[in-house]
Design a protein around this motif. Sequence first.
Motif, mmCIF file in Angstrom:
data_model
loop_
_atom_site.group_PDB
_atom_site.id
_atom_site.type_symbol
_atom_site.label_atom_id
_atom_site.label_comp_id
_atom_site.label_asym_id
_atom_site.label_seq_id
_atom_site.Cartn_x
_atom_site.Cartn_y
_atom_site.Cartn_z
ATOM 1 N N TRP A 253 62.789 -39.933 -1.185
ATOM 2 C CA TRP A 253 62.073 -39.188 -2.211
ATOM 3 C C TRP A 253 61.513 -40.129 -3.272
ATOM 4 O O TRP A 253 62.066 -41.209 -3.535
ATOM 5 C CB TRP A 253 63.010 -38.176 -2.874
ATOM 6 C CG TRP A 253 63.472 -37.087 -1.948
ATOM 7 C CD1 TRP A 253 63.006 -36.812 -0.698
ATOM 8 C CD2 TRP A 253 64.511 -36.131 -2.198
ATOM 9 N NE1 TRP A 253 63.680 -35.743 -0.157
ATOM 10 C CE2 TRP A 253 64.610 -35.301 -1.052
ATOM 11 C CE3 TRP A 253 65.350 -35.884 -3.285
ATOM 12 C CZ2 TRP A 253 65.514 -34.260 -0.960
ATOM 13 C CZ3 TRP A 253 66.263 -34.836 -3.197
ATOM 14 C CH2 TRP A 253 66.333 -34.034 -2.050
ATOM 15 N N ASP A 269 59.882 -36.050 -6.212
ATOM 16 C CA ASP A 269 58.907 -35.604 -5.221
ATOM 17 C C ASP A 269 59.549 -35.697 -3.840
ATOM 18 O O ASP A 269 59.926 -36.783 -3.389
ATOM 19 C CB ASP A 269 57.655 -36.485 -5.291
ATOM 20 C CG ASP A 269 56.519 -35.958 -4.441
ATOM 21 O OD1 ASP A 269 56.775 -35.122 -3.564
ATOM 22 O OD2 ASP A 269 55.372 -36.393 -4.650
ATOM 23 N N ALA A 305 58.426 -30.490 -5.047
ATOM 24 C CA ALA A 305 58.952 -31.361 -6.095
ATOM 25 C C ALA A 305 59.765 -30.536 -7.071
ATOM 26 O O ALA A 305 59.693 -29.295 -7.079
ATOM 27 C CB ALA A 305 57.807 -32.078 -6.821
#
Length: 366
Positions: A253, A269, A305
Amino acid sequence: MKCFSHKIRLCSFHSLIFFVLVFLNSCSQNQEDQLIIVWENDKAIGLEIPKHISMENLEVRLLQEGDRTPMLGSFEETDNGMLFKPLIPFTRGLSYELVSGDKQLGQILIPFPNMEDATPELQAVYPTQDTVPENLLKIYLTFSQPMKEGVALNYLTLLNSYRDTVPGVFLDLQPELWNESRTQLTVWLDPGRIKRDLIPNLEMGAPLENNQGYELMVSEGWKAQNGLELGTGFSKSFIVTQRDSISPNPDQWHITIPKANSRDKLKVDFLEALDYSLLQEVFTLQSEDGQEISGIWELGSEEKAITFSPNDNWKTGNYSIQIESRLEDLAGNNLNRLFEVDLEQPQNQKESTKLKEVSFNINDLK
């Protein structure tokens, strides 16, 4: 707090026939003795509590069908006292109480503006993106009012690109999977048809096919608990892509780290859409000494997200994002294991843990 659009004092909103308030420890109607609902974009997003109320063992609970369910949320100091912000906005038509231990300090009913606005609406369908994997597992429907249970499949239809009804798509669960406020329904696509080589899959095929278009239809007439019907239908179109057979990996991520001495948002994210409901439950943030950081988590666009806004300024130091491993992607693959495993293929043995951790550092140079 100056970020909210308007406030309503419970004891003075006379036009609402559903309005209920139990005053705090007395019959006084002074403003300092009132619970105040805080509104934003027509949603009840907070409850302002007078200064004289002690924070010790303070809790807000949902009152429904004889149950008292604690509300998840955060407490913040304000100029007028204390503000409780629930993780999910309060629901119109439902009652809540403020308690300290076993003592009730106050009770409120979140009102409807008027009878016309009490008509139920389907507010959103998740996932919100218009492409989903062939092995999509769950769909979430969120409503403006608590809805009648046990009748969902009478009002749900899936059409293929030829406008034909796709039979047997949804799992007929009784009782249905509603949240505590009866405003969010979890609809499962039949796992027996999703998992290849199971009898339902062999006999009926997968519910969704790659490279095909579909339309989910929610028909009008579905009744809320207050007896009023869903006034208009709803449809959502989407395209199906290839199966998702990879678990989410927090190590991949992207983290946007905020500046020290600011209240900038921390952004995570995921690089893919994840399960809408679980995203609201599985994240906590800790400092290097193991203390939980208070603040608000908010989902980003298309559930790809999440951001965290702290109650206090960021300090320099090390932090860790704690993620419960039950977090899933749209195909039901969680952080520990795949939803569907091919037993004929060699499997990578991965240690199963209850929590995954993503660490980051905030320094003065940011």
